[in-house]
Design a protein around this motif. Structure first.
Motif, mmCIF file in Angstrom:
data_model
loop_
_atom_site.group_PDB
_atom_site.id
_atom_site.type_symbol
_atom_site.label_atom_id
_atom_site.label_comp_id
_atom_site.label_asym_id
_atom_site.label_seq_id
_atom_site.Cartn_x
_atom_site.Cartn_y
_atom_site.Cartn_z
ATOM 1 N N VAL A 1 8.885 5.557 3.449
ATOM 2 C CA VAL A 1 10.242 5.775 2.961
ATOM 3 C C VAL A 1 9.887 7.143 1.994
ATOM 4 N N ALA A 2 8.864 6.939 1.190
ATOM 5 C CA ALA A 2 8.633 7.996 0.367
ATOM 6 C C ALA A 2 7.202 7.635 -0.242
ATOM 7 N N ALA A 3 6.597 8.547 -0.878
ATOM 8 C CA ALA A 3 5.160 8.350 -1.206
ATOM 9 C C ALA A 3 5.249 7.587 -2.418
ATOM 10 N N ASP A 4 6.244 7.273 -3.390
ATOM 11 C CA ASP A 4 6.117 6.518 -4.367
ATOM 12 C C ASP A 4 6.749 5.138 -4.014
ATOM 13 N N VAL A 5 6.918 4.835 -2.807
ATOM 14 C CA VAL A 5 7.348 3.338 -2.496
ATOM 15 C C VAL A 5 6.123 2.799 -1.510
ATOM 16 N N PRO A 6 5.639 1.819 -2.054
ATOM 17 C CA PRO A 6 4.549 1.227 -1.196
ATOM 18 C C PRO A 6 5.289 0.371 -0.003
ATOM 19 N N GLU A 7 4.303 0.280 0.974
ATOM 20 C CA GLU A 7 5.002 -0.345 2.146
ATOM 21 C C GLU A 7 4.406 -1.741 2.151
ATOM 22 N N LEU A 8 5.175 -2.737 2.579
ATOM 23 C CA LEU A 8 4.632 -4.199 2.783
ATOM 24 C C LEU A 8 4.131 -4.573 3.965
ATOM 25 N N ARG B 1 0.960 -1.077 0.027
ATOM 26 C CA ARG B 1 0.068 0.111 -0.142
ATOM 27 C C ARG B 1 0.865 1.432 0.024
ATOM 28 N N PHE B 2 0.554 2.080 -0.782
ATOM 29 C CA PHE B 2 1.291 3.550 -1.026
ATOM 30 C C PHE B 2 0.596 4.412 0.397
#
Length: 144
Positions: free
Chosen positions: A68-75, A56-57
Motif C-alpha cells: 500500500v505504502a512504504a510506511d505500511v507493513p505487510e502481514l 515487514r515493510f
C-alpha cells in the motif's frame, strides 16, 4: 511458515520449500530476517510450531503482494496444515496486531486470494478491501 502460507490451498500442487525460498516474489518476505523493522510472533502448541505471523515493510521498488505504502507493513500469516481451522490464525493475528500497536504502527496491509478462507478472518477482524491485488486476490488494510 512462509511455505505454509504459500501452500494454503489443498487444491494446488504444493510448492516446495526450495521453490518458495528461491522465488524472489515470495522469498523477500523473509530474506535477511530479522530486519530492524521486522516484527513477528510464533504459535506453539505442546512444543510444536503451529504457525507464525509477521509484518515487514517493503519499499516501492520491491513491493509485496499487498503493498500500500512504504510506511505500511505487510502481514503474512502461515499456519501449519494440521492446525488450520482451530483458532491459530486468529490468535496469531491478534498477537501481531498487539505488537504492531506497541511499535506505533498505524496501519497493516495484506493480500489474500478471494478463495482463501482466511479472507473471512481478516474481514471479521476489521480489515477492509482497498482494491484488487490481482484478478484472484484483494489488497486489504486495517487501521489499528
Amino acid at each position: 511458515m512462509l511455505v505454509a502460507a504459500v501452500n494454503w490451498s489443498p487444491e494446488w500442487r504444493p510448492k516446495s520449500r526450495r521453490h518458495v525460498l528461491a522465488a524472489p516474489d515470495t522469498a523477500h518476505y523473509i530474506a535477511g530476517w530479522p530486519r530492524e523493522t521486522d516484527l513477528g510472533v510464533v504459535a506453539e502448541v505442546d512444543g510444536e510450531r503451529a504457525g507464525a505471523a509477521w509484518l515487514r515493510f517493503f519499499p516501492p521498488d520491491d513491493p509485496g503482494y499487498g503493498f500500500v505504502a512504504a510506511d505500511v507493513p505487510e502481514l503474512t500469516i502461515g499456519v501449519a496444515a494440521a492446525w488450520r481451522g482451530r483458532g491459530v490464525g486468529r490468535a496469531l493475528l491478534d498477537a501481531v496486531e498487539a505488537r504492531a500497536k506497541e511499535a506505533g504502527i498505524a496501519r497493516i496491509s495484506l493480500s489474500v486470494e478471494r478463495k482463501n478462507f482466511a479472507q473471512k478472518l481478516y474481514l471479521a477482524a476489521g480489515y477492509e478491501v482497498t482494491g484488487a491485488g490481482t484478478a484472484q486476490s484483494d489488497t486489504m488494510v486495517k487501521f489499528l
